[in-house]
Design an enzyme around this catalytic site. Structure first.
Site, PDB file in Angstrom:
ATOM      1  N   ARG A 186      -0.262  -0.447 -23.866  1.00 29.80           N
ATOM      2  CA  ARG A 186      -0.113   1.005 -23.729  1.00 29.80           C
ATOM      3  C   ARG A 186      -0.796   1.709 -24.907  1.00 29.80           C
ATOM      4  O   ARG A 186      -1.441   2.737 -24.752  1.00 29.80           O
ATOM      5  CB  ARG A 186       1.369   1.410 -23.644  1.00 29.80           C
ATOM      6  CG  ARG A 186       1.550   2.915 -23.766  1.00 29.80           C
ATOM      7  CD  ARG A 186       2.870   3.461 -23.234  1.00 29.80           C
ATOM      8  NE  ARG A 186       4.031   2.647 -23.514  1.00 29.80           N
ATOM      9  CZ  ARG A 186       4.632   2.529 -24.709  1.00 29.80           C
ATOM     10  NH1 ARG A 186       4.174   3.186 -25.760  1.00 29.80           N
ATOM     11  NH2 ARG A 186       5.684   1.764 -24.847  1.00 29.80           N
ATOM     12  N   TYR A 197      -9.388  23.767 -10.752  1.00 26.92           N
ATOM     13  CA  TYR A 197      -8.983  22.672  -9.853  1.00 26.92           C
ATOM     14  C   TYR A 197      -7.521  22.859  -9.415  1.00 26.92           C
ATOM     15  O   TYR A 197      -6.660  23.161 -10.240  1.00 26.92           O
ATOM     16  CB  TYR A 197      -9.174  21.340 -10.590  1.00 26.92           C
ATOM     17  CG  TYR A 197      -8.655  20.148  -9.850  1.00 26.92           C
ATOM     18  CD1 TYR A 197      -9.307  19.689  -8.713  1.00 26.92           C
ATOM     19  CD2 TYR A 197      -7.520  19.471 -10.280  1.00 26.92           C
ATOM     20  CE1 TYR A 197      -8.826  18.586  -8.022  1.00 26.92           C
ATOM     21  CE2 TYR A 197      -7.034  18.373  -9.601  1.00 26.92           C
ATOM     22  CZ  TYR A 197      -7.698  17.936  -8.466  1.00 26.92           C
ATOM     23  OH  TYR A 197      -7.216  16.849  -7.787  1.00 26.92           O
ATOM     24  N   LYS A 223     -14.145  10.865 -10.572  1.00 23.58           N
ATOM     25  CA  LYS A 223     -15.260  11.529  -9.909  1.00 23.58           C
ATOM     26  C   LYS A 223     -16.583  10.902 -10.375  1.00 23.58           C
ATOM     27  O   LYS A 223     -16.775   9.723 -10.235  1.00 23.58           O
ATOM     28  CB  LYS A 223     -15.174  13.030 -10.178  1.00 23.58           C
ATOM     29  CG  LYS A 223     -13.751  13.608 -10.054  1.00 23.58           C
ATOM     30  CD  LYS A 223     -13.173  13.507  -8.658  1.00 23.58           C
ATOM     31  CE  LYS A 223     -11.678  13.806  -8.604  1.00 23.58           C
ATOM     32  NZ  LYS A 223     -11.259  15.062  -9.168  1.00 23.58           N
ATOM     33  N   ASP A 245     -13.072  21.272 -19.009  1.00 23.16           N
ATOM     34  CA  ASP A 245     -13.027  20.230 -17.984  1.00 23.16           C
ATOM     35  C   ASP A 245     -14.454  20.065 -17.466  1.00 23.16           C
ATOM     36  O   ASP A 245     -14.978  20.936 -16.777  1.00 23.16           O
ATOM     37  CB  ASP A 245     -12.063  20.649 -16.864  1.00 23.16           C
ATOM     38  CG  ASP A 245     -11.896  19.581 -15.792  1.00 23.16           C
ATOM     39  OD1 ASP A 245     -12.853  18.799 -15.573  1.00 23.16           O
ATOM     40  OD2 ASP A 245     -10.830  19.540 -15.147  1.00 23.16           O
TER      41      ASP A 245
END
Ligand SMILES: *Cc1c(COP(=O)(O)O)cnc(C)c1O
Length: 386
Positions: A53, A105, A202, A177
């Site tokens: 992690r 978004y 993406k 972004d």
């Protein structure tokens, strides 16, 4: 082998950063380290990793690659794009205020509108093309400006230099972004951004086979806090998924070139079609922000939207008739995807916000893939007959 070099081109970085990690066997790709934990050689003595992690060599390799592409000091790779956005939002505290766009978004809008207000963080959603609206939205409590450009799905462009200048004058953090253009076509750090985020789902990965996110930073204090947050919140990417993204990112440049060439061809075709009312694409002369596009973008990307004349062509029939465009959310993969933002990707915004953003029930979003442009155009042409 091959140390990072400031003058190195992006295509070279995409292929050569985050590899050559295997000194045991000299594999030219980075191995996957599917382990939850790492043993210590003795108390306080390990090889730089203790628990996946917090850190994993495969993930670290991807972080090195993406940081080089954006020109950042470092990067934290997360399990999804929303995980990246969530971690960045935790830089804010109860009482802080954030200024952002009204056409961001859909998932980001939902997080800002329905989740973070629970913790006393408030948001102003403004038309960021209008700098006066940005300035007027800033309050004494404002801590961050969140920019998305080009916007999704209408491809509106926000002036990075101008908005970041407004933010800097007020000592506000700026986050961009950069999912839609990728670092191949836009470098927000060149305009002074503090943080760049990606949904690597993406274009960065580009093969629609993984979800992931990235946070790139340019400042040591921000880096330390983000690395702390990604570990504390538990939002880091798995070694397998990191490996897939590292594999995908190597072809970012050639993929983006084909996405763009195909999008230009498709946009030009749609603009001339009698059953299409309007096309939104930065590569078309009809896009109203030409000067800004030239100033801050190195290309137009592979996303476009258009208004279908649904009096002539039924929406459902149009989608059903298509052979190469799958009716699906998401974007940025090698295959072409098409969808209705109103009914699908942006539905969670609600009717009021949808109307305010300029979308209609006839708006169609296309993620243009890397197939043959002629096949894509022929497919759209037969479906547009209605
Ligand atoms: C998809 C997307 C996100 C969210 O990313 P996930 O990987 O789906 O969590 C954020 N911003 C933009 C611009 C996106 O397209």
């Amino acid at each position: 082998m091959s140390k990072a070099n400031k003058k190195e081109g992006l295509r070279t970085s995409a292929v050569h950063r985050g590899v050559y990690k295997d000194s045991s066997y000299n594999s030219v790709t980075t191995p996957i380290y599917p382990t939850s934990t790492f043993f210590f050689d003795g108390l306080g003595k390990n090889k730089g990793y203790d628990y996946t992690r917090s850190g994993n060599p495969t993930r670290a390799a991807l972080e090195e690659n993406i940081a080089a592409l954006e020109g950042g000091l470092g990067c934290s790779v997360t399990a999804t794009g929303m995980a990246a956005i969530t971690a960045v939002l935790f830089l804010c505290r109860n009482g802080d205020h954030i200024v952002t766009g009204d056409d961001i978004y859909g998932g980001t809008y939902r997080l800002f509108d329905q989740v973070f207000p629970q913790f006393g963080i408030t948001f102003s959603f403004v038309n960021m093309r209008d700098l006066t609206q940005v300035k007027n939205a800033i309050r004494p409590q404002t801590r961050m400006i969140w920019i998305e450009t080009p916007s999704n799905p209408l491809l509106n462009i926000v002036d990075l230099e101008a908005v970041i200048k407004i933010a800097k004058a007020k000592k506000l953090l700026t986050v961009v972004d950069n999912t839609f253009l990728s670092p191949y076509f836009q470098k927000p750090f060149d305009f002074g951004a503090d943080i760049v985020v990606h949904s690597t789902t993406k274009y960065i990965n580009g093969h629609s086979d993984v979800v992931g996110g990235a946070i790139v930073y340019n400042d040591k204090t921000v880096r330390d806090r983000i690395r702390f947050l990604v570990n504390a919140l538990g939002v880091s990417e798995s070694p397998f998924d990191s490996w897939l993204v590292l594999r995908g990112v190597k072809t970012l440049a050639p993929r983006m070139e084909v996405h763009q060439a195909n999008a230009l061809a498709v946009a030009g075709f749609l603009e001339k079609h009698e059953n299409v009312k309007k096309v939104y694409y930065p590569g078309l002369k009809s896009h109203p922000q030409q000067a800004l596009i030239k100033k801050q973008m190195k290309g137009f990307g592979g996303m476009l939207a258009f208004e279908l004349d649904t009096k002539k062509v039924k929406l459902d029939l149009f989608f059903k008739s298509l052979k190469y465009f799958s009716l699906a959310e998401s974007l940025g993969g090698v295959e072409s995807l098409i969808e209705s933002p109103w009914l699908m990707s942006h539905a969670s915004m609600g009717e009021k916000a949808l109307n305010a953003s300029g979308m209609t029930k006839e708006t169609i979003r296309v993620s243009v893939g890397i197939e043959d442009a002629d096949d894509l155009i022929a497919d759209l042409n037969q479906a547009l007959r209605g």
